[in-house]
Design a protein around this motif. Structure first.
Motif, PDB file in Angstrom:
ATOM      1  N   GLN A  11       0.530  -1.705  -0.318  1.00 36.60           N
ATOM      2  CA  GLN A  11      -0.057   0.481  -0.102  1.00 36.60           C
ATOM      3  C   GLN A  11       1.385   1.272  -0.063  1.00 36.60           C
ATOM      4  N   TRP A  12       0.408   2.267  -1.284  1.00 36.62           N
ATOM      5  CA  TRP A  12       1.773   3.097  -1.198  1.00 36.62           C
ATOM      6  C   TRP A  12       0.472   4.471  -0.513  1.00 36.62           C
ATOM      7  N   GLN A  13      -1.048   4.361  -0.562  1.00 32.73           N
ATOM      8  CA  GLN A  13      -2.213   5.277  -0.616  1.00 32.73           C
ATOM      9  C   GLN A  13      -1.683   5.758   1.055  1.00 32.73           C
ATOM     10  N   VAL A  24       5.900   0.094  -2.509  1.00 36.10           N
ATOM     11  CA  VAL A  24       5.562  -1.595  -3.133  1.00 36.10           C
ATOM     12  C   VAL A  24       6.299  -2.082  -3.450  1.00 36.10           C
ATOM     13  N   GLU A  25       7.597  -1.274  -3.638  1.00 31.04           N
ATOM     14  CA  GLU A  25       9.239  -2.511  -3.934  1.00 31.04           C
ATOM     15  C   GLU A  25       9.466  -2.443  -2.460  1.00 31.04           C
ATOM     16  N   GLY A  26       9.526  -1.400  -1.731  1.00 33.24           N
ATOM     17  CA  GLY A  26       9.325  -1.883  -0.404  1.00 33.24           C
ATOM     18  C   GLY A  26       8.941  -2.937   0.478  1.00 33.24           C
ATOM     19  N   VAL A  44      -3.628  -4.329  -3.996  1.00 35.52           N
ATOM     20  CA  VAL A  44      -3.728  -2.888  -3.773  1.00 35.52           C
ATOM     21  C   VAL A  44      -4.727  -2.236  -5.101  1.00 35.52           C
ATOM     22  N   GLY A  45      -5.776  -1.339  -4.419  1.00 37.76           N
ATOM     23  CA  GLY A  45      -7.096  -0.573  -5.682  1.00 37.76           C
ATOM     24  C   GLY A  45      -5.528   0.655  -5.536  1.00 37.76           C
ATOM     25  N   GLU A  46      -6.317   1.016  -7.113  1.00 35.53           N
ATOM     26  CA  GLU A  46      -6.257   2.135  -7.722  1.00 35.53           C
ATOM     27  C   GLU A  46      -6.313   3.508  -7.292  1.00 35.53           C
ATOM     28  N   ALA A  52      -9.965   3.076  -2.288  1.00 31.64           N
ATOM     29  CA  ALA A  52      -8.587   2.388  -2.029  1.00 31.64           C
ATOM     30  C   ALA A  52      -8.268   1.760  -0.864  1.00 31.64           C
ATOM     31  N   LEU A  53      -7.829   3.082  -0.232  1.00 30.14           N
ATOM     32  CA  LEU A  53      -7.248   2.115   1.757  1.00 30.14           C
ATOM     33  C   LEU A  53      -8.005   1.319   2.091  1.00 30.14           C
ATOM     34  N   ALA A  54      -9.596   1.417   2.000  1.00 27.30           N
ATOM     35  CA  ALA A  54     -10.501   0.709   2.635  1.00 27.30           C
ATOM     36  C   ALA A  54     -10.793  -1.061   2.185  1.00 27.30           C
TER      37      ALA A  54
END
Length: 121
Positions: A11-13, A24-26, A44-46, A52-54
């Protein structure tokens, strides 16, 4: 040793970083650091939206909640990925009576259900 499951949540969001998508890579690199584990990657969502977080949190919570034996390690991108394991732990203990067992101490602390002798306030 018990089976270990690594739940990778890239998750980056929600991150305030200009380079948030690098999380994402991490997440993948962290997941790879646990040898001989069963790995489950959450898609993860777009977009950087509350929806997207939910959705991501719901997927992670379902996977973690289905684990009945072994040890779960949740790794991620953004620090918000810790909500799913805490939520799953709370759901798993909310209807149970508080015990003095140390395995539920973290959740009990979050819920302020520690025995009076251990309570900090």
């Amino acid at each position: 040793m018990s089976q270990v499951m690594v739940v990778e949540v890239p998750q980056w969001q929600g991150s305030g970083s200009a380079t948030a998508e690098r999380l994402v890579e991490g997440a993948g690199l962290l997941a790879a650091m646990v040898p001989d584990a069963v790995r489950h990657r959450i898609e993860v969502g777009e977009g950087d939206t509350p929806a997207a977080l939910a959705a991501t949190a719901g997927k992670a919570r379902t996977v973690i909640g289905d684990v009945r034996e072994g040890f779960v390690v949740t790794v991620g991108g953004d620090c918000g990925v810790e909500l799913a394991p805490v939520s799953a732990a709370i759901d798993g203990t909310a209807s149970a009576s508080p015990s003095s067992g140390s395995t539920r101490m973290g959740t009990s602390t979050l819920l302020r259900r520690l025995p009076p002798a251990l309570s900090t306030g």
